[in-house]
Design a protein around this motif. Structure first.
Motif, PDB file in Angstrom:
ATOM      1  N   THR A 138       0.833  -1.198   0.000  1.00  0.00           N
ATOM      2  CA  THR A 138       0.000   0.000   0.000  1.00  0.00           C
ATOM      3  C   THR A 138       0.867   1.248   0.000  1.00  0.00           C
ATOM      4  N   LYS A 156       0.200   1.115  -9.896  1.00  0.00           N
ATOM      5  CA  LYS A 156      -0.733   0.082 -10.327  1.00  0.00           C
ATOM      6  C   LYS A 156      -0.040  -1.012 -11.136  1.00  0.00           C
ATOM      7  N   LYS A 161      -1.973  -1.099  -3.752  1.00  0.00           N
ATOM      8  CA  LYS A 161      -3.156  -0.368  -3.328  1.00  0.00           C
ATOM      9  C   LYS A 161      -2.731   1.082  -3.148  1.00  0.00           C
ATOM     10  N   ASP A 176      -7.183   4.266  -5.343  1.00  0.00           N
ATOM     11  CA  ASP A 176      -8.267   3.415  -4.847  1.00  0.00           C
ATOM     12  C   ASP A 176      -9.144   4.124  -3.822  1.00  0.00           C
ATOM     13  N   GLU A 177      -8.518   4.902  -2.929  1.00  0.00           N
ATOM     14  CA  GLU A 177      -9.268   5.611  -1.896  1.00  0.00           C
ATOM     15  C   GLU A 177      -8.682   7.005  -1.738  1.00  0.00           C
TER      16      GLU A 177
END
Length: 316
Positions: A138, A156, A161, A176-177
């Motif tokens: 991450t 990616k 992540k 992603d977030e």
């Protein structure tokens, strides 16, 4: 009547010079890196200046400055505001080289290439305790502008992540977030890599200090390619010394050049570069062709520059 004047305090390829002169055939265009070329009356008479470091005796003629850097902290912002001088930055030209540098740090720290380089110099054959990998980890990108977006895209490819932090909180491709700055405490504990690409403002000064490093994983790596004063360097040193974080890749520092007495120089888990993450063979070309020339065409038509116009109230 004297000609309107552009001063560019950099050496440019002849093709770039030609492009500019074709747009302003009736202007006087002064181009050169050496102060002897553009100093004195030229810089003070200029209506438009393209450059990074210069000083003026008067702001009477100046209307627009195109910075050749992304940062604007070195400019006399107060005088620019008082004299209604427009300022555009070089944001965006660094996306490729800086994102490449970010992954150079990540790969080197994770796969211990910095350790092996030292071993090679000492002719030491040693495993180095290598065991980590980037895939599926991450990454938190603090500041999802042009550099952050390109970094997310590359991440990616490693199946990472991607968590992002930006003021708007709006979603971005490959992230992603997305979080807002007041949610930083929710992001840091999740990250194996924390990458800082923010500008320096009153709000971001020492954004990373003791509390933030304590929120990070002890196995996490910290990367700063934004500005040195985003980080409380003393607290960063302590976090590295006490094992609160695993290591760091640093291109910017509170004092530059970095003091020779800084403990950072001698840390095996730190990679230092001298504020060169954005260096590229295409730098001038991108500043002139992708930012300055489109803005110049708009300026000649009576419009404000539309690309990278600095909002003085925000500081970027």
């Amino acid at each position: 009547m004297s000609k309107r004047k552009i001063v560019i305090t950099k050496n440019l390829h002849v093709d770039l010079v030609r492009q500019i002169e074709e747009i302003v055939p009736n202007w006087e265009v002064i181009i050169g890196k050496d102060k002897e070329v553009w100093g004195g009356s030229h810089i003070n008479d200029a209506e438009i200046i393209v450059g990074y470091q210069f000083s003026l005796d008067t702001f009477a003629n100046l209307k627009w400055v195109q910075s050749s850097s992304a940062g604007i902290n070195h400019f006399p912002i107060k005088q620019f505001i008082e004299n209604d001088i427009l300022l555009t930055s070089a944001n965006g030209v660094h996306a490729y080289p800086i994102s490449e540098t970010i992954f150079a740090y990540l790969l080197s720290l994770t796969r211990k290439l910095n350790t092996y380089v030292k071993n090679q110099q000492a002719k030491v054959w040693h495993h180095g305790g290598i065991k980590q990998e980037i895939h599926k980890k991450t990454i938190g990108i603090i500041g999802v502008g042009a550099i952050g977006k390109e970094t997310a895209k590359i991440a990616k490819a490693f199946g990472m992540k991607v968590l992002g932090v930006r003021y708007s909180g709006l979603p971005v491709q490959h992230v992603d977030e997305m979080y807002t700055p007041n949610q930083l405490h929710l992001v840091l504990p999740q990250c194996d890599y924390v990458v800082v690409t923010l500008p320096l403002t009153k709000e971001t000064y020492h954004l990373f200090s003791e509390e933030q490093f304590k929120q990070m994983k002890p196995t996490a790596f910290f990367i700063n390619v934004g500005r040195g004063s985003l980080v409380n360097e003393e607290k960063l040193v302590r976090a590295l010394q006490e094992g609160e974080i695993a290591g760091a890749g640093l291109d910017v520092f509170e004092q530059e050049p970095l003091d020779v007495k800084s403990p950072l120089w001698n840390m095996d888990n730190v990679i230092i570069t001298p504020h060169t993450a954005g260096s590229t063979e295409y730098y001038n070309q991108r500043v002139i062709e992708e930012i300055f020339i489109p803005n110049l065409k708009g300026y000649l038509a009576g419009n404000k520059p539309s690309i990278n116009l600095v909002d003085y109230s925000k500081g970027y």
